[in-house]
Motif scaffolding. Structure first.
Motif: not given
Length: 405
Positions: A133-144
């Motif tokens: 969950w941390l990876w799936v939800c955290g990575l999009p915080l860096l946008l594209n």
């Protein structure tokens, strides 16, 4: 009046244990997969808008990566290219889009990054859903940004190497060695390998795989070590801790300037050389601390290899002359691995990577002009992001030492 009897119901069929476990795993993984698909579609949409708007995020793949690919396919590493600062194993990633010849280089590169991203998600789901969950939800915080950099495949190698240490130390070491030849930092995944035979196996496999890959590249390509000259000449990037200090000093009268060189915005002027040397000295100090921790560590839980890897990468990140926003990809991946174990002592540190990633997206690409110009807003963003990373590093060192010494 007699009550009619109901016919006895046949017992519910029981699935074999293996099938039952698989069905349970699929049910538990379904929400993670759904969020992964939704967020990655959003990241792809941002990447398309970025490409049309030419904001610079996608340009890294279009211009740099594809240009290097054109040289690598002819058997030569970039020679005298100030932007080529990567170990020779990076050629494997930059050449990988050739595996999808029916797509353009850009399309193939993004597709392979998504495959690596999905692989990280899969192994984290199998290891522990909190990390996934941390990876799936955290990575999009860096946008594209993650889709247009080669750091997600490197992080995939490091994540699998860490998770393989308990049951497959030979594989863990081999992947760590390969990762080190691609981006150096995955070698830090072996810092916390359990004492005894496992350490010898992991470290030996890492050295062997790195040596073999280097030998192949030295034999098949020209100029594979030219990156050392370019890396040694780099200065202080504006996004590093030293760069943040100089940006603040400029608002108080320091006469330095921001210039674009070696593929990044760096600071030039008085005291920059001193800041560079201080950064190198602090990195050497970080290495000494890790050696002392390793010698003094006595208690080894299943989470120690994970916690040690995150701590080591944080140490070398905050002492670096360069803290590019894609560094948060590495930290999110290692933080996710820590959360797969209930024995981890770095849960607060891992969670701090989430706001750090969000702040990094504000720094680049959303408000990068403010950072380059050194405006009050740009300086505030850098102080917050780098301050958060510094706090996380100190907290990680204290908790790892206390838990193991």
């Amino acid at each position: 009046m007699t009550t009619p009897r109901t016919a006895p119901q046949p017992p519910a069929p029981h699935l074999p244990p293996a099938l039952s476990a698989t069905a349970t795993a699929l049910r538990e993984a379904a929400p993670v997969a759904a969020v992964w698909a939704a967020t990655r579609l959003g990241m792809l949409a941002l990447l398309l808008v970025d490409h049309l708007g030419d904001s610079g995020v996608a340009g890294e793949v279009h211009h740099l990566y594809q240009g290097w690919y054109g040289q690598l396919v002819h058997g030569s590493f970039p020679l005298g290219d100030a932007t080529w600062q990567y170990p020779p194993g990076a050629a494997v990633v930059f050449l990988s889009p050739a595996a999808l010849p029916w797509l353009t280089y850009f399309q193939a590169f993004v597709a392979l990054v998504l495959v690596a991203d999905a692989l990280v998600t899969l192994v984290l789901v199998r290891a522990g859903r909190a990390g996934a969950w941390l990876w799936v939800c955290g990575l999009p915080l860096l946008l594209n940004l993650p889709l247009a950099r080669y750091d997600v495949p490197v992080t995939a190698v490091a994540v699998i190497a860490l998770l393989a240490q308990r049951g497959r130390p030979h594989l863990a070491g081999a992947l760590a060695g390969i990762g080190a030849m691609i981006k150096v930092w995955p070698l830090l995944t072996v810092v916390g390998a359990p004492r005894g035979r496992t350490t010898l196996t992991v470290w030996g496999s890492a050295a062997a795989s790195a040596g073999i890959l280097l030998g192949v590249l030295l034999t098949g390509f020209a100029h594979p070590l030219d990156f050392l000259r370019q890396q040694s000449e780099r200065g202080v990037q504006i996004e590093s801790l030293g760069g943040t200090a100089l940006l603040l000093a400029r608002s108080w009268g320091w006469p330095g300037e921001t210039v674009f060189q070696y593929g990044a915005f760096e600071l030039t002027g008085p005291y920059v050389t001193g800041v560079t040397r201080l950064s190198l000295a602090l990195s050497l100090g970080a290495l000494c601390w890790l050696v002392l921790w390793r010698i003094g560590a006595r208690r080894w839980t299943p989470a120690v290899p994970y916690d040690a890897a995150l701590t080591a990468v944080l140490l070398f990140t905050v002492t670096s002359r360069v803290i590019s926003p894609q560094y948060l990809i590495w930290l999110l991946g290692l933080a996710a691995v820590c959360l797969t174990s209930r024995h981890t002592v770095l849960r607060p540190v891992a969670l701090l990577m989430v706001p750090a990633a969000a702040l990094s997206a504000l720094v680049f690409p959303l408000m990068y002009d403010e950072v380059v110009a050194g405006t009050p807003l740009g300086c505030t963003l850098m102080v917050l992001r780098n301050g958060l990373l510094l706090v996380a590093t100190v907290l990680a060192c204290r908790r790892l030492w206390a838990a193991t010494a």
